[in-house]
Write an enzyme that holds these catalytic residues in place. Structure first.
Site, mmCIF file in Angstrom:
data_model
loop_
_atom_site.group_PDB
_atom_site.id
_atom_site.type_symbol
_atom_site.label_atom_id
_atom_site.label_comp_id
_atom_site.label_asym_id
_atom_site.label_seq_id
_atom_site.Cartn_x
_atom_site.Cartn_y
_atom_site.Cartn_z
ATOM 1 N N CYS A 83 0.801 -1.223 0.000
ATOM 2 C CA CYS A 83 0.000 0.000 0.000
ATOM 3 C C CYS A 83 0.836 1.276 0.000
ATOM 4 O O CYS A 83 0.298 2.364 -0.155
ATOM 5 C CB CYS A 83 -0.893 0.011 1.233
ATOM 6 S SG CYS A 83 0.103 -0.097 2.723
ATOM 7 N N CYS A 109 -0.983 -5.179 6.883
ATOM 8 C CA CYS A 109 -0.635 -3.991 7.664
ATOM 9 C C CYS A 109 0.228 -4.359 8.867
ATOM 10 O O CYS A 109 0.860 -3.491 9.467
ATOM 11 C CB CYS A 109 -1.893 -3.295 8.161
ATOM 12 S SG CYS A 109 -3.079 -2.993 6.861
#
Ligand code: FES
Length: 124
Positions: free
Chosen positions: A35, A104
């Site tokens: 990301c 994440c």
């Protein structure tokens, strides 16, 4: 979708900030290829222990929560103990992350490990 612990660390991040650089401070930065989010960690080492740790994360809520959690997990630990902490252990300590947010959790322990390596490099 997020555990209460993730929300707590996201809304009230522990150890947010930075530590002025000196020979006892190691800095590690990692980026998430999925990301583009970025996490930076500063550790202050005394007698082979992480005496203080701060972070700055440019990223999603899960990235901020994992940053905050890892700082609590390694503060006061020896460098060897901190090196043994994994990204998965950080996610687990937060009560898990939703499957789509697992990527994440790939930053927090890595950022600490890089900061330790940077500190060790400075001692040579
Ligand atoms: Fe990038 Fe979570 S979306 S670390």
């Amino acid at each position: 979708m997020y555990s209460d612990l993730v929300m707590d660390h996201f809304q009230n991040p522990r150890n947010l900030g930075e530590i002025p650089e000196d020979p006892s401070v190691g800095v590690g930065q990692v980026g998430n290829p999925v990301c583009g989010d970025i996490m930076k960690m500063w550790i202050k080492v005394q007698d082979n222990r992480i005496e203080d740790i701060k972070f700055k994360t440019l990223g999603c809520g899960a990235a901020i929560a994992t940053s905050s959690m890892v700082t609590e997990m390694v503060k006061g630990k020896t460098l060897e103990e901190a090196m043994a902490i994994t990204n998965a252990a950080v996610a687990e300590a937060l009560g898990g992350l939703p499957p789509v947010k697992m990527h994440c959790s790939n930053l927090a322990a890595d950022a600490v490990h890089k900061a330790i390596e940077n500190y060790q490099e400075k001692q040579k």
